[in-house]
Motif scaffolding. Sequence first.
Motif, mmCIF file in Angstrom:
data_model
loop_
_atom_site.group_PDB
_atom_site.id
_atom_site.type_symbol
_atom_site.label_atom_id
_atom_site.label_comp_id
_atom_site.label_asym_id
_atom_site.label_seq_id
_atom_site.Cartn_x
_atom_site.Cartn_y
_atom_site.Cartn_z
ATOM 1 N N ILE A 1 -4.669 2.998 6.210
ATOM 2 C CA ILE A 1 -4.348 2.103 7.332
ATOM 3 C C ILE A 1 -5.118 0.792 7.213
ATOM 4 O O ILE A 1 -4.602 -0.282 7.548
ATOM 5 N N GLN A 2 -6.346 0.845 6.705
ATOM 6 C CA GLN A 2 -7.099 -0.383 6.452
ATOM 7 C C GLN A 2 -6.369 -1.257 5.431
ATOM 8 O O GLN A 2 -6.275 -2.480 5.590
ATOM 9 N N ALA A 3 -5.828 -0.624 4.401
ATOM 10 C CA ALA A 3 -5.051 -1.367 3.399
ATOM 11 C C ALA A 3 -3.805 -1.981 4.012
ATOM 12 O O ALA A 3 -3.417 -3.109 3.664
ATOM 13 N N ALA A 4 -3.168 -1.240 4.942
ATOM 14 C CA ALA A 4 -1.992 -1.778 5.638
ATOM 15 C C ALA A 4 -2.378 -2.998 6.469
ATOM 16 O O ALA A 4 -1.630 -3.988 6.530
ATOM 17 N N LYS A 5 -3.554 -2.938 7.116
ATOM 18 C CA LYS A 5 -4.039 -4.095 7.882
ATOM 19 C C LYS A 5 -4.234 -5.308 6.974
ATOM 20 O O LYS A 5 -3.842 -6.433 7.319
ATOM 21 N N PRO B 1 0.829 -1.211 0.000
ATOM 22 C CA PRO B 1 0.000 0.000 0.000
ATOM 23 C C PRO B 1 0.863 1.260 0.000
ATOM 24 O O PRO B 1 1.807 1.375 0.795
ATOM 25 N N TYR B 2 0.526 2.182 -0.896
ATOM 26 C CA TYR B 2 1.344 3.387 -1.050
ATOM 27 C C TYR B 2 0.466 4.623 -1.050
ATOM 28 O O TYR B 2 -0.559 4.682 -1.745
ATOM 29 N N LEU B 3 0.855 5.621 -0.251
ATOM 30 C CA LEU B 3 0.207 6.925 -0.252
ATOM 31 C C LEU B 3 1.282 7.988 -0.498
ATOM 32 O O LEU B 3 2.245 8.102 0.261
ATOM 33 N N GLY B 4 1.122 8.736 -1.585
ATOM 34 C CA GLY B 4 2.036 9.833 -1.896
ATOM 35 C C GLY B 4 1.328 11.161 -1.707
ATOM 36 O O GLY B 4 0.193 11.330 -2.156
ATOM 37 N N ILE B 5 1.998 12.089 -1.045
ATOM 38 C CA ILE B 5 1.405 13.397 -0.768
ATOM 39 C C ILE B 5 2.270 14.487 -1.394
ATOM 40 O O ILE B 5 3.468 14.574 -1.085
ATOM 41 N N CYS B 6 1.705 15.295 -2.263
ATOM 42 C CA CYS B 6 2.385 16.430 -2.895
ATOM 43 C C CYS B 6 3.627 15.948 -3.652
ATOM 44 O O CYS B 6 3.512 15.370 -4.715
#
Length: 556
Positions: free
Chosen positions: A538-542, A375-380
């Motif tokens: 965080i759900q994806a991380a779980k 799971p990846y979250l990129g900000i700016c």
Amino acid sequence: MKTRYIFVTGGVVSSLGKGIFTASLAAVLESRRIKITIIKLDPYINVNSGTMSPMQHGEVFVTEDGAETDLDLGHYERFIRTKMTKNNNFTTGLIYSEVIKKERSGEYLGQTVQVIPHITDEIKRKILKGGIGYDLVLVEIGGTVGDIESLPFLEAIRQLSIDIGRQHTMFLHLTLVPYLDSTGEIKTKPTQHSIKSLLSIGIQPDVLVCRSKKTIPMREKLKITLICNIPKKAIISLKDVDSIYRIPILLHLQKLDDYICKRFVMDYPSADLSEWKKLLQNQSKRIGYVTVGMVGKYVNLPDSYKSVIEALKHGGFKNRVEVIIKMINSEKIEYSKDLNILKKLDAILIPGGFGERGIEGKILTVRYARENKVPYLGICLGMQVAFIEYARNVAKMHGANSEEFSSSCRYPVIISISERRSSVKDHSDDIQGARSYYRRLKYMRIGGQRCRLIKNSKVHSIYKKSIIFERHRHRYEVNNFFLERIEKAGLYISGLSEDKTSVEVIEDPHHPWFIACQFHPEFTSNPRDGHPLFSSFIQAAKNFKKDGNIRRSKIT
């Protein structure tokens, strides 16, 4: 009703948590249905926080109206419902620049411009302006009593208490009461000296909040009462706690909100802290944990990513898991090319930032997350490096880069806003209007902006709405000239600016959870509500952790 003001000062040492305390007190008072706001006065000579290094000052918190402010305003918004604006934070530099501007334009009619009354009058004017429309205003004075740079602010609030009337003002002083492990004693002497410094400039505290490792015993409270001329019931003990979100309840248990309401003769309902109690119950009932890797260049300075860290914790509250944040230096990855440090992570986040340092390490990290379904979250900046990585390794645009890092690269897939002003073309129905829009933006897009989410996208299913409102702070954006080629390679553009000219959100449709956004969702997250993007992340991380052994066995 006339607006009341509480002035919060700090003594003995800095970093006592004055901002968190002020926000916590505001939360208790707000729960009594008092219309409240908070103003932060910063004693540095920078006009605002925008040009200050995160290494010295922590993150720059961005308000809805585009003000670049002190990180304490982030604490304020996380604890109370009132949104901060440019009127909630001002610096010595801003005050002096405005006074000088008035002097140059002749507004002082030839007077000799001095700290008193001209600087102090400008400070008072701004405090009063920020308090318009509120029942109660908390004013936090940055720095520590005794600092030379804080003196104009302290003099201004002393004068303001006379101007408004002492019945409508209160001085609250936060101080350190050290506990000596070697002798098992609590020492009040530093607090006594701090109060003495305040008295020397004409300020008598009405309330004293004592920060300490342990609860302040009655014996020490009585000593402080006698020496510092403060009633015993106005001495509040604030010991170290396991969660900052416990502080509102601690203050309420010591009846600080009752004391303030009686002092101001304010008749409001009793405090309703049920939301905070529920939050703490959920926090105590967490089942398991997830490990999130935050890859950046200020890993030894967590305040540089304060809002992101708190937003991740809020996502943990919603999912009833503890979020362990592993700070990872992107330069280390860049130089070593060793990705083993990423293999034990349940999710990866790359936050915003400026500058070239550590960029290739971030791009390597994105590729690892994309190829290994982490799971990846990129900000700016985290979205921009994800876009670059996809262009290079999937669309086969070798040499793709950002104009910020390489002005002569073959494929400038990320370009400056000033460059885009003259090249807006793809998603706009009104080219002339779009160009006018970018002229207004000048060189930075900042503050709250509307974003259109594409239906049937993952991000639309997360927000459950088509139009969202998030905050921006960036100088570079996706170059629409290359957009069609990258979309054909498989990248999904799932969010656009309201005028459809700027890419706001990207997704990898072949990945379980790969989302990157140009805006900063962390600025609108709070512990009671969380934020849909972080909660889903965080759900994806779980989910990734559940079958982690199977997944990781496939990672080479």
